[in-house]
Design a protein around this motif. Sequence first.
Motif, short mmCIF file in Angstrom:
data_model
loop_
_atom_site.label_atom_id
_atom_site.label_comp_id
_atom_site.label_asym_id
_atom_site.label_seq_id
_atom_site.Cartn_x
_atom_site.Cartn_y
_atom_site.Cartn_z
N ASP A 60 0.86 -1.18 0.00
CA ASP A 60 0.00 0.00 0.00
C ASP A 60 0.90 1.23 0.00
O ASP A 60 1.48 1.59 1.03
CB ASP A 60 -0.90 0.00 1.23
N THR A 61 1.05 1.87 -1.16
CA THR A 61 1.96 3.01 -1.27
C THR A 61 1.48 4.21 -0.47
O THR A 61 2.30 4.99 0.02
CB THR A 61 2.16 3.42 -2.74
N LYS A 62 0.18 4.38 -0.30
CA LYS A 62 -0.33 5.52 0.47
C LYS A 62 0.06 5.42 1.94
O LYS A 62 0.41 6.41 2.56
CB LYS A 62 -1.85 5.61 0.33
N GLY A 63 -0.01 4.22 2.50
CA GLY A 63 0.31 4.04 3.91
C GLY A 63 1.73 3.58 4.17
O GLY A 63 2.17 3.51 5.32
N GLY A 64 2.46 3.22 3.11
CA GLY A 64 3.82 2.70 3.29
C GLY A 64 3.83 1.36 4.01
O GLY A 64 4.75 1.04 4.74
N THR A 65 2.77 0.58 3.79
CA THR A 65 2.63 -0.70 4.47
C THR A 65 2.53 -1.84 3.47
O THR A 65 2.39 -1.63 2.27
CB THR A 65 1.36 -0.71 5.36
N VAL A 66 2.58 -3.05 4.01
CA VAL A 66 2.36 -4.25 3.21
C VAL A 66 1.49 -5.20 4.04
O VAL A 66 1.63 -5.27 5.26
CB VAL A 66 3.68 -4.93 2.81
N SER A 67 0.58 -5.86 3.36
CA SER A 67 -0.24 -6.90 3.98
C SER A 67 0.01 -8.19 3.23
O SER A 67 0.07 -8.20 1.99
CB SER A 67 -1.73 -6.54 3.90
N VAL A 68 0.16 -9.28 3.97
CA VAL A 68 0.31 -10.60 3.37
C VAL A 68 -0.91 -11.42 3.80
O VAL A 68 -1.16 -11.59 4.98
CB VAL A 68 1.62 -11.28 3.79
N GLY A 123 3.15 -5.16 7.89
CA GLY A 123 4.41 -4.51 8.24
C GLY A 123 4.46 -3.14 7.59
O GLY A 123 3.66 -2.83 6.70
N LYS A 124 5.42 -2.33 8.05
CA LYS A 124 5.56 -0.98 7.51
C LYS A 124 7.04 -0.72 7.23
O LYS A 124 7.91 -1.08 8.02
CB LYS A 124 5.02 0.03 8.52
N HIS A 125 7.31 -0.09 6.07
CA HIS A 125 8.68 0.26 5.70
C HIS A 125 8.60 1.31 4.61
O HIS A 125 7.67 1.32 3.80
CB HIS A 125 9.44 -0.97 5.20
N ASP A 126 9.61 2.18 4.56
CA ASP A 126 9.66 3.23 3.54
C ASP A 126 9.60 2.70 2.11
O ASP A 126 9.09 3.36 1.22
CB ASP A 126 10.94 4.07 3.69
N VAL A 127 10.11 1.49 1.88
CA VAL A 127 10.15 0.92 0.54
C VAL A 127 8.74 0.78 -0.05
O VAL A 127 8.57 0.83 -1.26
CB VAL A 127 10.91 -0.43 0.52
N PHE A 128 7.73 0.65 0.81
CA PHE A 128 6.36 0.49 0.32
C PHE A 128 5.70 1.84 0.01
O PHE A 128 4.61 1.88 -0.53
CB PHE A 128 5.51 -0.29 1.32
N GLY A 129 6.35 2.94 0.35
CA GLY A 129 5.82 4.27 0.11
C GLY A 129 5.97 4.75 -1.32
O GLY A 129 5.43 5.79 -1.69
N LYS A 130 6.70 4.02 -2.12
CA LYS A 130 6.89 4.42 -3.53
C LYS A 130 6.43 3.29 -4.44
O LYS A 130 6.57 2.11 -4.11
CB LYS A 130 8.34 4.79 -3.80
N ALA A 131 5.90 3.67 -5.56
CA ALA A 131 5.42 2.67 -6.51
C ALA A 131 6.61 1.99 -7.18
O ALA A 131 7.40 2.64 -7.86
CB ALA A 131 4.52 3.32 -7.56
#
Length: 141
Positions: free
Chosen positions: A48-56, A110-118
């Motif tokens: 999720d680029t808006k939240g900078g998160t990932v869901s599995v 989880g949350k990480h900066d890498v998810f904040g960009k497409a």
Amino acid sequence: MRKTTFLAALTAIIGLAAGVALAHETGPHQGPVAEWGEEEYHVEVVPDTKGGTVSVYVYGSEDDLAKGKSKPIDSKTLTLSLKTTPPVTLKLEPKPAKDDPAGKSSVFVGKHDVFGKAAKLEGTVSGKVGTKPYSGDFKQK
């Protein structure tokens, strides 16, 4: 005649097999899918680029994946390893869905900066279900 029939049947089978494999490169949330074990589990990685998160999201068999039927697992964390520069490894915490039984989860976040960009992500999701370890690779198209 038999040779032609055999070749036609073989071509049809290969085409169907390729179609089945391609049908599940993405999951119900349009994320890439990794297989765990011999069709025991499938995990879908959804950034999720808006939240900078990932869901599995965790599913059982390929049929469960196709139906979007989650499969809660007994796991404290999952590990997401991304093939980025530099590489990123992230612990994912359980976030049980409302229908998940106590002590089990079908969603890990989880949350990480890498998810904040497409970006197209590629990596490995690993974890244990009970005491059995699992690991599978995914690649976002």
